[in-house]
Enzyme design. Structure first.
Site: not given
Ligand code: UN1
Length: 507
Positions: A185, A260, A294, A396
């Site tokens: 997905k 992750e 990331c 972040e």
């Protein structure tokens, strides 16, 4: 991405899910639009907004295909992957162009994304003739001991939009070589690039049902995939918040789960560093992919002695960055992914200015007029005099926003560098080998660079991070990938013809 009306669905190019070797319409009857973030007037296509019923069909197909795929010798599975790698090479330009159109990063970078999928595919194919376990002595006479890797079953892969071909390949290739079947997905913003990967796999001869793709949103399509009792393993890359939801769902069904997630990566620049080199690395690490990696370099911790010189040089370079449509060869930095991202990033810039009280040194605005009118463009943004505990230095942002933090020595740089909840990537610029090795040892991150930026991981080394970046797994690098996508079976063969008791018959 907005939901599409049925009427639009008849006009634009309409894509389908790939289930059991067939391209099929979503059971939901719903479609979603995929538009170019550099110019939202460009509709890339309509993609299935799948739901639990589509996931059900895909998992069923993956289950039916598994026994035969598992029984296919790994070197034969590898031959298909070699063909797949070749197809990706042949179609690299076309796939890179599609990717720039759907997610915005410049063509140079989307070529790198497709190349990473090619690298991963060839690298993993080589494993078809290894997949090594080991033999080892038994503590008893006339007894043999060994262990082998076993496939796990159906793997549910949930992947992000920032590397829409590379990251699916990190998961799909090792899953396949180990003898698993998959349902993927992809992120709702970038279904086309992952569909391109699946089409290439179909052309390479991956048997029906071994790879299935359902496109759609997280809750209606991703959640049922993570929760499906037939799915034994869930592998997710994305935000820490979503990763927690995925792992919570997976835990309720005792699934294997690899995550992750986020990063708040740091470049440490010492007073003896080659400043021009550090500026090059910062521009690339902070503003490449518009900061939406990331591994992006979102924090600079720099020695006070070279702070001013560095900021001056960096600002000059940031000002010179050409922002625009990634298809234009002159452009250095593309848009961010969508309106929600614009709002989140501008929200953080506001926090930086007001709540945190940092100094907005450069940028900070959305670009709107002229060519920018129909896209999601944000200026490269630099905050100076940032305190390590400010929110902009802790959270972040996933956009082109850089925080520069002064420090007085290496010890302080390391303390600041490690002082966040994430642990993905870090780097040091120095000419002093002792400092380089000290930082290498003490930085608590899964990836560390010397005299290079925080981005640029290669597929044959473990990729992943410590602390809130993940849950202990690593992708890439064969051993770590195989550890996710296979299970060990230990085998003991007693050919003594009598009962022998381990730990007890030990004389
Ligand atoms: C990511 O940051 O989301 O190391 C993946 C890199 C790439 C992969 C990054 N090879 O920058």
């Amino acid at each position: 991405m907005a939901k599409a009306s049925k009427q639009q669905a008849t006009k634009a190019e309409t894509y389908k899910n790939y289930i059991g070797g067939k391209w099929v319409k979503p059971q939901s009857g719903e479609w979603m639009e995929n538009r170019n973030p550099a110019d939202t007037r460009e509709l890339i296509g309509l993609f299935p907004a799948s739901d639990a019923e589509d996931v059900e069909q895909a998992v069923k197909a993956a289950g039916e295909a598994w026994p035969k795929w598992k029984a296919t010798p790994a070197p034969k599975r590898a031959e298909i992957l070699y063909r797949l790698g070749q197809i990706l090479m042949d179609r690299k330009e076309e796939f890179s162009t599609d990717m720039t159109r759907e997610m915005g990063k410049v063509l140079k970078e989307t070529r790198g994304d497709v190349q990473e999928a090619i690298d991963m595919t060839f690298y993993t194919a080589g494993e078809g003739r290894r997949l090594q376990g080991y033999t080892t002595p038994s503590e008893l006479r006339n007894k043999m001991a060994m262990c082998v890797r076993q496939p796990i079953g159906i793997c549910g892969l949930i992947t992000p939009w920032n590397f829409p071909m590379a990251i699916p390949s990190w998961k799909m290739m090792p899953a396949l070589i180990c003898g698993n079947t998959v349902v993927i997905k992809p992120a709702e913003d970038t279904p086309l690039s992952t569909i391109n990967l699946v089409k290439a796999a179909e052309a390479a001869g991956v048997p029906s049902g071994v790879i299935n793709i359902v496109t759609g949103y997280g809750e209606p399509a991703g959640s049922p995939l993570a929760a499906h009792p037939g799915v034994r393993l869930v592998s997710f890359t994305g935000s820490t918040d979503t990763g927690r939801i995925v792992s919570t769902i997976a835990a309720q069904h005792d699934k294997i789960c690899s995550l992750e997630m986020g990063g708040k990566n740091v470049i440490m620049i010492m007073e003896d560093a080659d400043i021009d080199l550090a500026v090059d690395g910062t521009i690339w690490g902070a503003f490449g992919t518009s900061g939406q990696r990331c591994t992006a370099s979102s924090r600079i911790v720099i020695h006070k002695k070279v702070y001013k010189k560095f900021v001056e040089k960096l600002t000059k370079r940031a000002k010179a960055l050409r922002i625009g449509n990634g298809m234009d060869k002159q452009v250095d930095m593309g848009p961010v992914i969508n309106e929600k991202a614009v709002n989140k990033i501008l929200g953080y810039i506001d926090i930086g200015k007001k709540a945190d009280g940092a100094k907005l040194h450069h940028g900070g605005k959305r670009l709107t007029g002229g060519d920018y009118k129909h896209g999601y463009f944000i200026e490269p943004t630099i905050f100076t005099d940032v305190d390590p505990n400010m929110r902009i230095a802790q959270e972040e942002i996933f956009g082109p926003v850089l925080s520069i933090i002064p420090c007085k020595n290496l010890d302080e740089a390391i303390e600041i560098g490690n002082g966040v909840k994430y642990g993905l990537s870090s780097s040091i610029y120095t000419q002093d080998v002792n400092r380089a090795f000290t930082a290498m040892e003490r930085m608590n991150t899964g990836i560390f660079y010397v005299n290079a930026s925080t981005i640029g991981a290669e597929v044959h080394l473990p990729f992943g991070g410590t602390k809130a970046t993940g849950n202990g797994h690593r992708e890439g690098a064969m051993a770590s990938s195989l550890d996710i996508f296979s299970e060990w079976k230990s085998i003991y063969v007693d050919y003594s013809g009598k009962l022998q008791k381990a730990q007890i018959d030990n004389q």
